[in-house]
Enzyme design. Sequence first.
Site, short mmCIF file in Angstrom:
data_model
loop_
_atom_site.label_atom_id
_atom_site.label_comp_id
_atom_site.label_asym_id
_atom_site.label_seq_id
_atom_site.Cartn_x
_atom_site.Cartn_y
_atom_site.Cartn_z
N ASN A 233 18.23 47.53 27.48
CA ASN A 233 19.66 47.23 27.49
C ASN A 233 20.39 46.13 27.24
OD1 ASN A 233 22.24 46.78 28.89
ND2 ASN A 233 22.01 48.85 30.13
N ASP B 238 23.49 45.10 27.34
CA ASP B 238 24.83 44.62 28.12
C ASP B 238 24.93 43.08 28.31
OD1 ASP B 238 25.42 47.13 27.86
OD2 ASP B 238 25.07 47.51 30.16
N HIS B 239 23.85 42.42 28.87
CA HIS B 239 23.96 41.12 29.26
C HIS B 239 24.10 39.92 28.34
CE1 HIS B 239 24.32 42.77 33.21
NE2 HIS B 239 23.23 43.25 33.29
N HIS C 94 26.40 50.05 27.98
CA HIS C 94 27.34 50.54 28.63
C HIS C 94 28.73 50.14 28.32
CE1 HIS C 94 28.20 51.42 33.22
NE2 HIS C 94 29.23 51.98 32.40
N ARG D 190 32.03 49.99 29.62
CA ARG D 190 32.81 50.07 31.09
C ARG D 190 34.14 50.16 30.62
NH1 ARG D 190 29.18 48.66 35.45
NH2 ARG D 190 30.91 48.94 36.74
N ARG E 109 34.30 44.77 30.46
CA ARG E 109 33.99 43.45 30.83
C ARG E 109 32.71 42.68 30.17
NH1 ARG E 109 30.68 44.64 36.32
NH2 ARG E 109 32.51 45.74 36.95
N HIS E 110 31.63 43.68 29.32
CA HIS E 110 30.74 43.15 28.55
C HIS E 110 30.91 43.72 27.20
CE1 HIS E 110 28.55 46.32 30.35
NE2 HIS E 110 28.30 45.60 31.60
N GLU F 152 25.66 54.52 27.62
CA GLU F 152 25.98 54.49 28.99
C GLU F 152 27.43 54.80 29.22
OE1 GLU F 152 24.35 51.76 31.82
OE2 GLU F 152 22.31 52.43 31.20
N THR G 198 25.89 49.16 37.88
CA THR G 198 26.02 50.62 38.34
C THR G 198 25.14 50.48 39.86
OG1 THR G 198 25.71 51.34 36.00
CG2 THR G 198 25.77 52.93 37.66
N GLU H 53 18.21 60.62 34.44
CA GLU H 53 17.62 59.14 34.40
C GLU H 53 17.48 58.92 35.67
OE1 GLU H 53 19.29 56.06 32.60
OE2 GLU H 53 18.75 54.51 33.86
N HIS I 163 16.69 50.86 36.42
CA HIS I 163 17.74 50.13 37.08
C HIS I 163 16.78 49.26 37.90
CE1 HIS I 163 21.47 48.63 39.18
NE2 HIS I 163 21.84 49.39 38.32
N GLY J 235 17.18 46.24 31.42
CA GLY J 235 18.14 45.25 31.05
C GLY J 235 17.88 44.16 31.28
N HIS J 236 18.49 43.60 32.47
CA HIS J 236 18.68 42.31 33.18
C HIS J 236 17.43 41.53 33.11
CE1 HIS J 236 19.45 39.28 36.17
NE2 HIS J 236 20.69 39.30 35.95
N1 PXP Z 1 20.21 52.45 34.05
C1 PXP Z 1 21.55 52.57 34.02
C2 PXP Z 1 22.09 53.90 34.36
C3 PXP Z 1 22.18 51.37 34.35
O1 PXP Z 1 23.63 51.36 34.61
C4 PXP Z 1 21.49 50.21 34.25
C5 PXP Z 1 22.31 48.84 34.41
O2 PXP Z 1 22.99 48.68 33.26
C6 PXP Z 1 20.16 50.15 33.64
C7 PXP Z 1 19.41 51.42 33.75
C8 PXP Z 1 19.36 48.88 33.62
O3 PXP Z 1 19.32 48.16 34.76
P1 PXP Z 1 18.88 46.77 34.69
O4 PXP Z 1 19.52 45.88 33.95
O5 PXP Z 1 18.79 46.42 35.94
O6 PXP Z 1 17.28 46.83 34.18
#
Ligand code: PXP
Length: 236
Positions: free
Chosen positions: A7, A9-10, A43, A45, A49-50, A70, A101, A151, A191, A213-214
């Site tokens: 992911n 996004d960040h 994602h 949103r 925001r990102h 997402e 989320t 998921e 997540h 992701g993060h």
């Molecule tokens: N799965 C979903 C549905 C999410 O919303 C996210 C966060 O964007 C992730 C997985 C990934 O989570 P993380 O960034 O904590 O790894």
Amino acid sequence: MPKMMVNIDHVATIREARGTYYPDPVFAAGIAEMAGAAGIIIHLREDRRHIKDRDLKILREVVRTKLNLEMAATIEMVNIARDIKPDMVTLVPEKREELTTEGGLDVVSLSDKLEKIIEKIKGKGIKVSLFIDPKESQIIAAHKVHADMIEIHTGAYSDAKSEKARAGELKKVIRAAVKGKELGLGVNGGHGLHYHNVREIALIPEIDELSIGHAIIARAVFVGLDRAIRDMLALM
Ligand code: PXP
């Protein structure tokens, strides 16, 4: 071993912190694929925001593995997905005030709405996954509304404050994965997974893909994205 979906996004979060054009999530996707990611997740949103619409459009062009979008289960997002055609969509609950989320989708109480939305998305040949808590009732409901995949939300496992609590949450994820497979669903998870908690989840044979992701983007600040992804792959 499950496939690793990254992911990004960040990367866009850092860009948006200063309103610049860098770092570009599109470059991140290329590096992630070269480092061994089996797919790219973003994602879009509702408040943008990102990730922006521009990112989604370009990523659809350049991602060669698999693009997982997402999104919230709204008319606006369904129309975007039908237009852009990612390889798959993961429906998530979305609140403007949340940092990320927070919980899984309540498929049980939203089943009529979700069934219609899933049919619309699948009508364009896009696979649909539902982000849900590891609860049997939600998995059965996901199957009933004709989702292709689930998921499993691993947030409670990731955030557990003690070893005992973590073991309990791990059991819930395992039971959910087994139930999902029993019903013929694809089973993904994600997540809050990071370098110190991913292994137990990666060992669950029923899990096809993990979404991370993060932790990867955070580690990339110090060691670079290529290395951060390869380190995670090695642990998995
Ligand atoms: N799965 C979903 C549905 C999410 O919303 C996210 C966060 O964007 C992730 C997985 C990934 O989570 P993380 O960034 O904590 O790894």
